[in-house]
Write a protein that holds these residues in place. Structure first.
Motif, PDB file in Angstrom:
ATOM      1  N   LEU A  69       8.338  -3.851   4.167  1.00  0.00           N
ATOM      2  CA  LEU A  69       9.048  -3.311   5.325  1.00  0.00           C
ATOM      3  C   LEU A  69       9.623  -1.950   4.987  1.00  0.00           C
ATOM      4  CD1 LEU A  69      10.973  -6.498   6.433  1.00  0.00           C
ATOM      5  CD2 LEU A  69       8.912  -5.522   7.447  1.00  0.00           C
ATOM      6  N   GLY A  70       9.567  -1.061   5.945  1.00  0.00           N
ATOM      7  CA  GLY A  70      10.154   0.258   5.728  1.00  0.00           C
ATOM      8  C   GLY A  70      10.331   0.984   7.042  1.00  0.00           C
ATOM      9  N   GLU A  71      11.519   1.363   7.360  1.00  0.00           N
ATOM     10  CA  GLU A  71      11.846   2.135   8.549  1.00  0.00           C
ATOM     11  C   GLU A  71      11.197   1.581   9.804  1.00  0.00           C
ATOM     12  OE1 GLU A  71      11.998   6.308   8.325  1.00  0.00           O
ATOM     13  OE2 GLU A  71      12.292   6.320   6.167  1.00  0.00           O
ATOM     14  N   GLY A  72      11.277   0.256   9.984  1.00  0.00           N
ATOM     15  CA  GLY A  72      10.806  -0.352  11.214  1.00  0.00           C
ATOM     16  C   GLY A  72       9.312  -0.563  11.290  1.00  0.00           C
ATOM     17  N   HIS A  73       8.573  -0.170  10.276  1.00  0.00           N
ATOM     18  CA  HIS A  73       7.121  -0.341  10.316  1.00  0.00           C
ATOM     19  C   HIS A  73       6.649  -1.020   9.041  1.00  0.00           C
ATOM     20  CE1 HIS A  73       6.831   1.984  13.914  1.00  0.00           C
ATOM     21  NE2 HIS A  73       7.385   3.043  13.334  1.00  0.00           N
ATOM     22  N   GLU A  74       5.950  -2.116   9.227  1.00  0.00           N
ATOM     23  CA  GLU A  74       5.339  -2.813   8.088  1.00  0.00           C
ATOM     24  C   GLU A  74       3.980  -2.182   7.877  1.00  0.00           C
ATOM     25  OE1 GLU A  74       3.025  -5.241   5.746  1.00  0.00           O
ATOM     26  OE2 GLU A  74       2.581  -5.070   7.863  1.00  0.00           O
ATOM     27  N   GLU A  75       3.632  -1.939   6.626  1.00  0.00           N
ATOM     28  CA  GLU A  75       2.375  -1.268   6.311  1.00  0.00           C
ATOM     29  C   GLU A  75       1.191  -2.014   6.906  1.00  0.00           C
ATOM     30  OE1 GLU A  75      -0.092  -0.233   2.352  1.00  0.00           O
ATOM     31  OE2 GLU A  75       2.056   0.166   2.322  1.00  0.00           O
ATOM     32  N   GLY A  76       0.414  -1.304   7.714  1.00  0.00           N
ATOM     33  CA  GLY A  76      -0.801  -1.885   8.282  1.00  0.00           C
ATOM     34  C   GLY A  76      -0.567  -2.700   9.542  1.00  0.00           C
ATOM     35  N   ILE A  77       0.673  -2.784  10.033  1.00  0.00           N
ATOM     36  CA  ILE A  77       0.954  -3.571  11.233  1.00  0.00           C
ATOM     37  C   ILE A  77       1.774  -2.728  12.181  1.00  0.00           C
ATOM     38  CG2 ILE A  77       2.193  -5.574  12.133  1.00  0.00           C
ATOM     39  CD1 ILE A  77       1.470  -7.033   9.653  1.00  0.00           C
ATOM     40  N   GLU A  78       1.340  -2.683  13.431  1.00  0.00           N
ATOM     41  CA  GLU A  78       2.088  -1.957  14.444  1.00  0.00           C
ATOM     42  C   GLU A  78       3.292  -2.779  14.863  1.00  0.00           C
ATOM     43  OE1 GLU A  78       1.359   1.136  15.447  1.00  0.00           O
ATOM     44  OE2 GLU A  78      -0.237   1.098  13.976  1.00  0.00           O
ATOM     45  N   GLY A  79       4.380  -2.143  15.131  1.00  0.00           N
ATOM     46  CA  GLY A  79       5.542  -2.843  15.659  1.00  0.00           C
ATOM     47  C   GLY A  79       6.501  -3.283  14.582  1.00  0.00           C
ATOM     48  N   GLY A  80       6.105  -3.483  13.395  1.00  0.00           N
ATOM     49  CA  GLY A  80       6.845  -3.738  12.185  1.00  0.00           C
ATOM     50  C   GLY A  80       8.166  -4.472  12.206  1.00  0.00           C
ATOM     51  N   ASP A  81       8.422  -5.422  13.125  1.00  0.00           N
ATOM     52  CA  ASP A  81       9.666  -6.167  13.006  1.00  0.00           C
ATOM     53  C   ASP A  81       9.524  -7.260  11.947  1.00  0.00           C
ATOM     54  OD1 ASP A  81       8.262  -8.237  14.170  1.00  0.00           O
ATOM     55  OD2 ASP A  81       9.222  -8.053  16.120  1.00  0.00           O
ATOM     56  N   ALA A  82      10.637  -7.899  11.596  1.00  0.00           N
ATOM     57  CA  ALA A  82      10.646  -8.898  10.518  1.00  0.00           C
ATOM     58  C   ALA A  82       9.727 -10.070  10.818  1.00  0.00           C
ATOM     59  CB  ALA A  82      12.076  -9.389  10.279  1.00  0.00           C
ATOM     60  N   LYS A  83       9.673 -10.515  12.092  1.00  0.00           N
ATOM     61  CA  LYS A  83       8.792 -11.641  12.444  1.00  0.00           C
ATOM     62  C   LYS A  83       7.328 -11.266  12.241  1.00  0.00           C
ATOM     63  CE  LYS A  83      11.017 -14.639  15.781  1.00  0.00           C
ATOM     64  NZ  LYS A  83      11.018 -15.072  17.161  1.00  0.00           N
ATOM     65  N   THR A  84       6.974 -10.065  12.687  1.00  0.00           N
ATOM     66  CA  THR A  84       5.591  -9.610  12.538  1.00  0.00           C
ATOM     67  C   THR A  84       5.226  -9.478  11.064  1.00  0.00           C
ATOM     68  OG1 THR A  84       5.803  -8.376  14.595  1.00  0.00           O
ATOM     69  CG2 THR A  84       3.946  -7.798  13.172  1.00  0.00           C
ATOM     70  N   ALA A  85       6.147  -8.946  10.264  1.00  0.00           N
ATOM     71  CA  ALA A  85       5.894  -8.788   8.834  1.00  0.00           C
ATOM     72  C   ALA A  85       5.740 -10.142   8.157  1.00  0.00           C
ATOM     73  CB  ALA A  85       7.024  -8.000   8.186  1.00  0.00           C
ATOM     74  N   ALA A  86       6.596 -11.106   8.509  1.00  0.00           N
ATOM     75  CA  ALA A  86       6.499 -12.445   7.923  1.00  0.00           C
ATOM     76  C   ALA A  86       5.170 -13.088   8.288  1.00  0.00           C
ATOM     77  CB  ALA A  86       7.669 -13.310   8.382  1.00  0.00           C
ATOM     78  N   ALA A  87       4.744 -12.919   9.541  1.00  0.00           N
ATOM     79  CA  ALA A  87       3.466 -13.484   9.963  1.00  0.00           C
ATOM     80  C   ALA A  87       2.317 -12.840   9.187  1.00  0.00           C
ATOM     81  CB  ALA A  87       3.269 -13.292  11.464  1.00  0.00           C
ATOM     82  N   ALA A  88       2.397 -11.523   8.970  1.00  0.00           N
ATOM     83  CA  ALA A  88       1.340 -10.827   8.235  1.00  0.00           C
ATOM     84  C   ALA A  88       1.277 -11.308   6.800  1.00  0.00           C
ATOM     85  CB  ALA A  88       1.580  -9.319   8.269  1.00  0.00           C
ATOM     86  N   ALA A  89       2.444 -11.566   6.189  1.00  0.00           N
ATOM     87  CA  ALA A  89       2.473 -12.012   4.797  1.00  0.00           C
ATOM     88  C   ALA A  89       1.866 -13.392   4.650  1.00  0.00           C
ATOM     89  CB  ALA A  89       3.904 -12.025   4.279  1.00  0.00           C
ATOM     90  N   ASN A  90       1.850 -14.168   5.708  1.00  0.00           N
ATOM     91  CA  ASN A  90       1.344 -15.536   5.645  1.00  0.00           C
ATOM     92  C   ASN A  90      -0.063 -15.693   6.207  1.00  0.00           C
ATOM     93  OD1 ASN A  90       3.661 -16.555   4.419  1.00  0.00           O
ATOM     94  ND2 ASN A  90       4.719 -16.589   6.376  1.00  0.00           N
ATOM     95  N   THR A  91      -0.783 -14.602   6.429  1.00  0.00           N
ATOM     96  CA  THR A  91      -2.121 -14.697   6.994  1.00  0.00           C
ATOM     97  C   THR A  91      -3.175 -15.025   5.955  1.00  0.00           C
ATOM     98  OG1 THR A  91      -2.524 -12.346   6.697  1.00  0.00           O
ATOM     99  CG2 THR A  91      -1.623 -13.053   8.847  1.00  0.00           C
ATOM    100  N   GLY A  92      -2.809 -15.022   4.684  1.00  0.00           N
ATOM    101  CA  GLY A  92      -3.789 -15.306   3.643  1.00  0.00           C
ATOM    102  C   GLY A  92      -4.570 -14.083   3.223  1.00  0.00           C
ATOM    103  N   SER A  93      -4.026 -12.913   3.449  1.00  0.00           N
ATOM    104  CA  SER A  93      -4.704 -11.684   3.089  1.00  0.00           C
ATOM    105  C   SER A  93      -4.615 -11.479   1.568  1.00  0.00           C
ATOM    106  CB  SER A  93      -4.054 -10.511   3.821  1.00  0.00           C
ATOM    107  OG  SER A  93      -4.633  -9.305   3.424  1.00  0.00           O
ATOM    108  N   PHE A  94      -5.760 -11.443   0.905  1.00  0.00           N
ATOM    109  CA  PHE A  94      -5.818 -11.265  -0.540  1.00  0.00           C
ATOM    110  C   PHE A  94      -6.716 -10.082  -0.866  1.00  0.00           C
ATOM    111  CE2 PHE A  94      -4.475 -15.597  -0.170  1.00  0.00           C
ATOM    112  CZ  PHE A  94      -3.750 -15.869  -1.308  1.00  0.00           C
ATOM    113  N   VAL A  95      -6.450  -9.458  -2.010  1.00  0.00           N
ATOM    114  CA  VAL A  95      -7.288  -8.363  -2.470  1.00  0.00           C
ATOM    115  C   VAL A  95      -7.732  -8.681  -3.904  1.00  0.00           C
ATOM    116  CG1 VAL A  95      -5.307  -6.985  -3.229  1.00  0.00           C
ATOM    117  CG2 VAL A  95      -7.480  -5.863  -2.755  1.00  0.00           C
ATOM    118  N   CYS A  96      -9.016  -8.481  -4.190  1.00  0.00           N
ATOM    119  CA  CYS A  96      -9.549  -8.732  -5.527  1.00  0.00           C
ATOM    120  C   CYS A  96      -9.091  -7.606  -6.452  1.00  0.00           C
ATOM    121  CB  CYS A  96     -11.070  -8.811  -5.499  1.00  0.00           C
ATOM    122  SG  CYS A  96     -11.779  -9.285  -7.095  1.00  0.00           S
ATOM    123  N   VAL A  97      -8.375  -7.964  -7.528  1.00  0.00           N
ATOM    124  CA  VAL A  97      -7.834  -6.965  -8.442  1.00  0.00           C
ATOM    125  C   VAL A  97      -8.511  -6.987  -9.807  1.00  0.00           C
ATOM    126  CG1 VAL A  97      -5.587  -6.857  -7.311  1.00  0.00           C
ATOM    127  CG2 VAL A  97      -5.970  -8.498  -9.173  1.00  0.00           C
TER     128      VAL A  97
END
Length: 196
Positions: free
Chosen positions: A24-52
């Motif tokens: 979260l940063g200044e009302g916008h979550e990276e990669g998500i429009e609208g960036g409120d806390a609910k939207t950010a929490a939902a994005a964190a729980n979508t199962g998005s993974f990156v191969c490192v």
């Protein structure tokens, strides 16, 4: 953190994924429009993974088991352990610094060989709940300090008589080599270790 190669056949490539965390940063979550806390929490729980990490042939033989140690939010304690048919035990830790021609990702920090001549094929590995012990198994179980990669103790299996799998004490004629153990688990909140 997730590890690839969860098939019934031994894997020859190690893949490690990390879960994308909402920032979260200044009302916008990276990669998500609208960036409120609910939207950010939902994005964190979508199962998005990156191969490192992708490491072809991390052992001299096929990888047979991967186990992870770590606590969410504590990358300093994160560790993966791989074991293989060649009897090797390898500890992997995250490295977020690129060096030389390598990218940032996970690197093999240390390696050891399961006791035995020749080293036995390994089929299982598990970290204790608090991460202070690592157990690896083939026909016996070795306990390790994962931070120093030092072997602490070896738990010998019973001798086996006939094909019925009945354990008996040492020195019995007709004793067969024990079958390989294919699973290990530490009991949560306690010290017991189960192997089978």
């Amino acid at each position: 953190v997730g590890v690839g190669g969860a098939s019934l056949q031994p894997e020859e490539t190690l893949r490690i994924w990390e879960r994308r965390v909402a920032v979260l940063g200044e009302g916008h979550e990276e990669g998500i429009e609208g960036g409120d806390a609910k939207t950010a929490a939902a994005a964190a729980n979508t199962g998005s993974f990156v191969c490192v990490c992708v490491c072809d042939a991390p052992h001299g033989a096929a990888v047979t088991s991967v186990t992870l140690r770590g606590v969410a939010g504590d990358p300093a304690g994160a560790m993966a352990c791989t074991v293989s048919f060649d009897g090797d035990v390898k500890m992997w830790t995250p490295s977020h610094v690129a060096r030389g021609g390598e990218r940032a990702g996970w690197r093999c920090r240390s390696a050891a060989t399961h006791p035995g001549i020749p080293p036995p094929a390994l089929h299982a590995a598990a970290f204790s709940q608090d991460g202070s012990l690592l157990a690896t198994a083939g026909v016996d179980v070795a306990l390790w300090d994962p931070d120093s990669c030092a072997r602490l103790h070896t738990l010998a299996p019973p001798n086996w008589v006939g094909g019925g799998g009945v354990g008996v004490s040492s020195g019995v004629s007709g004793a067969l080599p024990p079958p390989a153990m294919t699973g290990l688990a530490f009991v949560a909140g306690g010290a017991p270790l189960g192997a089978g």
